[in-house]
Structure formats: structure tokens, C-alpha cells
Design a protein around this motif. Structure first.
Motif, short mmCIF file in Angstrom:
data_model
loop_
_atom_site.label_atom_id
_atom_site.label_comp_id
_atom_site.label_asym_id
_atom_site.label_seq_id
_atom_site.Cartn_x
_atom_site.Cartn_y
_atom_site.Cartn_z
N UNK A 1 5.49 2.78 -2.04
CA UNK A 1 5.02 1.42 -1.69
C UNK A 1 5.08 0.51 -2.92
N UNK A 2 4.65 1.03 -4.06
CA UNK A 2 4.70 0.24 -5.29
C UNK A 2 6.14 -0.13 -5.63
N UNK B 1 3.55 13.09 5.82
CA UNK B 1 3.01 11.92 5.13
C UNK B 1 4.01 10.78 5.27
N UNK B 2 3.48 9.58 5.49
CA UNK B 2 4.36 8.41 5.66
C UNK B 2 3.77 7.20 4.92
N UNK B 3 4.66 6.36 4.44
CA UNK B 3 4.29 5.06 3.86
C UNK B 3 4.77 4.00 4.85
N UNK B 4 3.86 3.16 5.30
CA UNK B 4 4.14 2.13 6.30
C UNK B 4 3.86 0.77 5.67
N UNK B 5 4.70 -0.20 5.94
CA UNK B 5 4.48 -1.52 5.39
C UNK B 5 4.97 -2.61 6.31
N UNK C 1 6.00 -3.45 11.85
CA UNK C 1 5.72 -2.19 11.18
C UNK C 1 7.03 -1.57 10.74
N UNK C 2 7.12 -1.20 9.48
CA UNK C 2 8.31 -0.52 8.96
C UNK C 2 7.88 0.80 8.35
N UNK C 3 8.61 1.87 8.66
CA UNK C 3 8.39 3.15 7.99
C UNK C 3 9.22 3.11 6.71
N UNK C 4 8.54 2.92 5.61
CA UNK C 4 9.20 2.79 4.31
C UNK C 4 9.64 4.16 3.80
#
Length: 178
Positions: free
Chosen positions: A159-160, A127-131, A116-119
Motif C-alpha cells: 500500500x505504501x 492476506x490482501x491489500x485493498x485500496x 475497490x481495487x485488490x492491490x
């Protein structure tokens, strides 16, 4: 003749190549970034899943993610699981996490190891984007089940930018926290 032999050799090599083992929703040729905001106390707590790529079997029905830092960091995944008759129940699983670096963890589970990476996370940690580096999934998490449309849009765009197929991200209905 030499061109045919070379072309045949290339095709043979391509046929022997190993296919990816699962769905990939990210161009892994593009580097995956990690946010420089790194405050475990502010990142900790419960997050509502607002958008996600199609889930892996062990993440089907995912509705929330909790991060609990401590001597051993842990993540709690809350899923809504329904049977064929329409009866639904909430299930939670907690996984210990090995810290790989700031905003990066490795979790073990039924489908094997997962990173799991917090992008990205907004300045207010709302708000967070995780990838994942392998592109097996991407999430947009938020502290609330509704609102924050500008932050949700920003997380999707981040993310994009990091190689995720934005068309694969599915929004959950706003306000749905079941």
C-alpha cells in the motif's frame, strides 16, 4: 510589476481551485496498481480487517469484509456499532458490485459510488491489500484475526508503494474479530 501581476494571477487561480471532498490517504499522483492474481473462487469468502486508514462514516466500526462472486458480485461489510451507553451490535450491509476489470469493482452506497481495487494478494489468498484510486481508504485484510505478521507487513508495504501514507494505517488489535 509584471511579476506581481503574474504572481497575483496564480494565487487567484489557486484560490478558485476545488478542494478535495474528503480525506485522502494516498498520493493520487502515483499510479495505483492491481494485482495480476485473479481467481474469484479463491478471493471469495470472509476476510478480517487487520489494518485500515481512518474510516468514512459508513465504514466506521468495520471489522470484516466478505466477497461473494456470482452472476452479480457482492460485498458484505460487517461493522461493530456501539451507542453512547456502550451497548454494541453487529451490523451487516451487502452491496452489489459492478465489475470494472480484473480485481476492480464499483459499489454504490450511502456515501456514493466507491471503487475497490485488490492491490495485492498473497499466493495463498490469505492476506490482501485493498485500496481506492481516490485514496479515500486502504485496508489490509486477512483470513484470520491473528498471525501472518509477515504477510500483514507485506500488504502494508505494498500500500505504501502505491502511494498510501503508511502512518495513516491503523492496526486492529491482533486476535480481535468482534
Amino acid at each position: 510589476m509584471k511579476l506581481r501581476v503574474s504572481l497575483f494571477s496564480l494565487l487567484l487561480l489557486a484560490a478558485c481551485a476545488t478542494a478535495p471532498t474528503g480525506p485522502g490517504y494516498r498520493d493520487t499522483g502515483q499510479p495505483l496498481s492491481v494485482t495480476t492474481r485473479s481467481d474469484h473462487a479463491r478471493l471469495s469468502g470472509d476476510w478480517v480487517l487487520r489494518a485500515a486508514t481512518p474510516p468514512t462514516p459508513d465504514m466506521a466500526g468495520l471489522v470484516a469484509v466478505g466477497f461473494h462472486p456470482g452472476e452479480t458480485d457482492t460485498f458484505t461489510f460487517t461493522r461493530r456499532v456501539c451507542d453512547a451507553g456502550g451497548a454494541c451490535e453487529t451490523r451487516r450491509i451487502t452491496r452489489p458490485a459492478t465489475v470494472l476489470g480484473p480485481n476492480r469493482w464499483r459499489l454504490s452506497g450511502p456515501s456514493g459510488a466507491l471503487e475497490l481495487w485488490v492491490v495485492w494478494v498473497d499466493e495463498g489468498y490469505r492476506t490482501a491489500a485493498i485500496g481506492t484510486p481516490d485514496g479515500s481508504f486502504g485496508w489490509v485484510l486477512d483470513r484470520a484475526a491473528s498471525g501472518g505478521g509477515d504477510r500483514i507487513t507485506a500488504a502494508r508495504e505494498i500500500l505504501e508503494f502505491n502511494g498510501y501514507d503508511e502512518g495513516a494505517l491503523r492496526m486492529r488489535p491482533e486476535g480481535d474479530n468482534t
